[in-house]
Structures are given as structure tokens and as C-alpha cells.
Design a protein around this motif. Sequence first.
Motif, PDB file in Angstrom:
ATOM      1  N   TYR A 150      22.039 -15.949   4.124  1.00 16.73           N
ATOM      2  CA  TYR A 150      21.953 -16.818   1.970  1.00 16.73           C
ATOM      3  C   TYR A 150      22.432 -15.581   2.084  1.00 16.73           C
ATOM      4  O   TYR A 150      23.233 -15.735   0.620  1.00 16.73           O
ATOM      5  N   GLU A 176      13.502 -28.423   2.218  1.00 17.99           N
ATOM      6  CA  GLU A 176      14.098 -27.765   3.404  1.00 17.99           C
ATOM      7  C   GLU A 176      13.912 -26.242   3.547  1.00 17.99           C
ATOM      8  O   GLU A 176      14.772 -25.142   3.285  1.00 17.99           O
ATOM      9  N   LEU A 177      12.476 -25.929   3.290  1.00 20.12           N
ATOM     10  CA  LEU A 177      12.023 -24.807   3.039  1.00 20.12           C
ATOM     11  C   LEU A 177      10.776 -24.604   4.637  1.00 20.12           C
ATOM     12  O   LEU A 177      11.533 -23.367   5.530  1.00 20.12           O
ATOM     13  N   LEU A 189      19.982 -25.961  -6.912  1.00 21.82           N
ATOM     14  CA  LEU A 189      20.135 -27.229  -6.779  1.00 21.82           C
ATOM     15  C   LEU A 189      19.882 -28.071  -6.961  1.00 21.82           C
ATOM     16  O   LEU A 189      20.468 -29.405  -7.217  1.00 21.82           O
ATOM     17  N   CYS A 197      13.509 -22.375  -3.911  1.00 22.64           N
ATOM     18  CA  CYS A 197      14.741 -22.945  -4.362  1.00 22.64           C
ATOM     19  C   CYS A 197      16.100 -22.319  -4.098  1.00 22.64           C
ATOM     20  O   CYS A 197      16.894 -22.604  -4.417  1.00 22.64           O
ATOM     21  N   GLY A 198      16.090 -21.012  -3.378  1.00 23.80           N
ATOM     22  CA  GLY A 198      17.688 -21.486  -3.482  1.00 23.80           C
ATOM     23  C   GLY A 198      18.601 -21.054  -4.542  1.00 23.80           C
ATOM     24  O   GLY A 198      18.191 -20.276  -5.372  1.00 23.80           O
ATOM     25  N   ASP A 218       7.450 -14.615  -1.849  1.00 21.97           N
ATOM     26  CA  ASP A 218       7.072 -15.118  -0.869  1.00 21.97           C
ATOM     27  C   ASP A 218       7.372 -16.738  -1.075  1.00 21.97           C
ATOM     28  O   ASP A 218       5.109 -16.762  -1.065  1.00 21.97           O
ATOM     29  N   ALA A 219       6.884 -17.775  -0.092  1.00 21.68           N
ATOM     30  CA  ALA A 219       5.777 -18.852  -0.366  1.00 21.68           C
ATOM     31  C   ALA A 219       4.903 -18.837   0.250  1.00 21.68           C
ATOM     32  O   ALA A 219       4.720 -19.330   0.134  1.00 21.68           O
ATOM     33  N   ASP A 229      12.204 -17.546  -4.250  1.00 21.69           N
ATOM     34  CA  ASP A 229      12.644 -17.733  -3.028  1.00 21.69           C
ATOM     35  C   ASP A 229      12.283 -16.090  -2.737  1.00 21.69           C
ATOM     36  O   ASP A 229      12.544 -15.275  -4.444  1.00 21.69           O
ATOM     37  N   LEU A 230      12.766 -15.601  -1.400  1.00 19.96           N
ATOM     38  CA  LEU A 230      13.397 -14.491  -1.225  1.00 19.96           C
ATOM     39  C   LEU A 230      14.495 -13.781  -1.261  1.00 19.96           C
ATOM     40  O   LEU A 230      14.307 -12.746  -1.432  1.00 19.96           O
ATOM     41  N   THR A 231      15.299 -14.608  -1.489  1.00 21.97           N
ATOM     42  CA  THR A 231      16.692 -14.058  -1.695  1.00 21.97           C
ATOM     43  C   THR A 231      17.194 -14.433  -3.000  1.00 21.97           C
ATOM     44  O   THR A 231      17.276 -14.536  -3.538  1.00 21.97           O
ATOM     45  N   LEU A 235      22.328 -30.158   1.525  1.00 21.87           N
ATOM     46  CA  LEU A 235      21.110 -29.831  -0.109  1.00 21.87           C
ATOM     47  C   LEU A 235      21.345 -30.074  -0.728  1.00 21.87           C
ATOM     48  O   LEU A 235      20.348 -30.610  -1.304  1.00 21.87           O
TER      49      LEU A 235
END
Length: 256
Positions: free
Chosen positions: A24, A125-126, A71, A67-68, A107-108, A87-89, A41
Motif C-alpha cells: 500500500y 475490502e478489509l 475512498l 479505511c485506506g 490495527d482493526a 488503518d495500519l498504513t 475500490l
Amino acid sequence: MRDVAAAAAPAGPRVLPRNDPRQYDDLAGEWWRPDGAFAMLHWLAEARAALVPPATRPDALLVDLGCGAGLLAPHLTGKGYRHVGVDLTHSALVQAAEHGVRVVQGDATAVPLPAGCADVVSAGELLEHVPAWPRVVAEACRLLRPGGLLVLDTLNDTALARLVAVRIAERMPTVPRGIHDPRLFVDAGALVAECARHGVDLRVRGVRPQAGGLVAWLLRRARASRSGATPTGPVPRIVPTRSTAVLYQGWGVRNG
Ligand SMILES: C[S@@+](CC[C@H](N)C(=O)[O-])C[C@H]1O[C@@H](n2cnc3c(N)ncnc32)[C@H](O)[C@@H]1O
């Protein structure tokens, strides 16, 4: 002795293991490109948002797990939710914040938010990216207040999903190659059972991109990329389909 040829070689894209979250970061520039590697997405986010009714009280909270780059945000406009994304990223969260999402890096499977805080929890999409997806389900249900709504979409743990979502879709420009580890795909029956254990009666239905719209979009995209332009025109709609064997949505309310 130093290998001069290797030292002079241009750095190519690094090859990472399937589902490695560092992908990502490498793809950070793709999130908001309508014709980019995350194009699908965007279409899925619109379909997921359609499952979310307008907020029924002031200050209603929607927690967007995984959530990325946010979007979902444009599709929630006017629905009256505070949109918090987890989100982690980090590189994705920076972009989510630029699109109005209040972001939490975490972390979710262990969300740093209080129980019962959310009117809606979204997990788009997780689940198919998390080895311990039942822990994400437990967290999603813990965050929901009684009467709150869970919405999600994911990939089913079937041979057809592995064929369509990995072997075919990852060769198309709408899905990054190597982004999925098919061993993590989520059996729809197991997901429904896990949600029930946590007080959410989940309904599921299969979804897919509308075929004609997808073909037209791919052709426009190919033409545009030959001329160096950004494709314009309608994007494919995500439509219900009879089978949940590949991609499916789920939604359900947490019991009081
Ligand atoms: C396929 S993307 C989906 C992003 C967004 N939900 C969307 O639909 O545009 C998966 C996202 O999940 C995040 N992710 C993966 N594992 C996670 C975890 N354990 N906790 C939080 N986020 C995670 C990734 O960083 C990535 O942003």
C-alpha cells in the motif's frame, strides 16, 4: 568486489509477498486515480455507501475499519456522519485525512476506540487481508452501539473467487497484482456465524461490476492510456448478483 552493473541498475518496483501491507505504500499514488490500480475500490465504496442510511441523530459516528485513503468519504457526503478511519498504513491515512476523514493509525483487530461508540461500522475490502478476520468482526461488533449498522464487502473462500479475483482480476488494470493472498478469503457462512456470535444478524448478497460498463470502461481506459490522457465517462456500477461465490456485501444491525 562491488558489482558495478548491479549498482548501476535502475531500481525497479520491489516484489513483495502476497498481501504484504507495504504494497500500500508502494501504491500510494494510485489510491485517488480514477483509472489507477485501486479503481475498483472506488466503485465498491459507492456501493457500500448506498447501504448506509442518513444519520438519525446529531454527532452520529461512522467508523471505517481499514479505511485506506478514505475512498468512502465522498459517498458519505450529506449523510450526517463524523467519519473516523482506522488503518495500519500511514501513507494511506495521510490521504484519507486530506479527504476529510479523522484518522487513527491502528490495527482493526484491536481498535483504540471505546465500545458502543459507532452508529455505523464499515469494513470494506478489509477482512480478506487480515489473517485473524474473526477478531476484526469482534472489534466491529464491539464498536457498534445497540441498533448500530455493520456494512462490509469481501471475497469468498471459494475456488471461483481464487480464479476470478486473483488469477483473472489481478491481470487487469483495476486490481494490483499480488494484493490478495487467496488463503485469507472469507467463507460467507463462517462470517455470518461469527457476526451472529457477536450480536449482528448479517445478511449477505453477491455483487459484481456491471459487465457492459466494465468492458466500456476498460476500452476507454486502454484508448486513453495510448494517447496519454485520463479516461473520462461513467465508471462501472457494482450490481447485485445471485451468487455470493466471489465478491459479496454484508450488512446487519447489532441487537440491543
Ligand atoms: C484493499 S484496501 C481497502 C481500503 C478501503 N477500505 C477501500 O475500500 O478503499 C485494504 C486496507 O486495509 C488495511 N489493512 C490491512 N490489514 C489491516 C489491519 N489489520 N488493520 C487495519 N488496517 C488494515 C490496508 O492498509 C489497506 O489500506
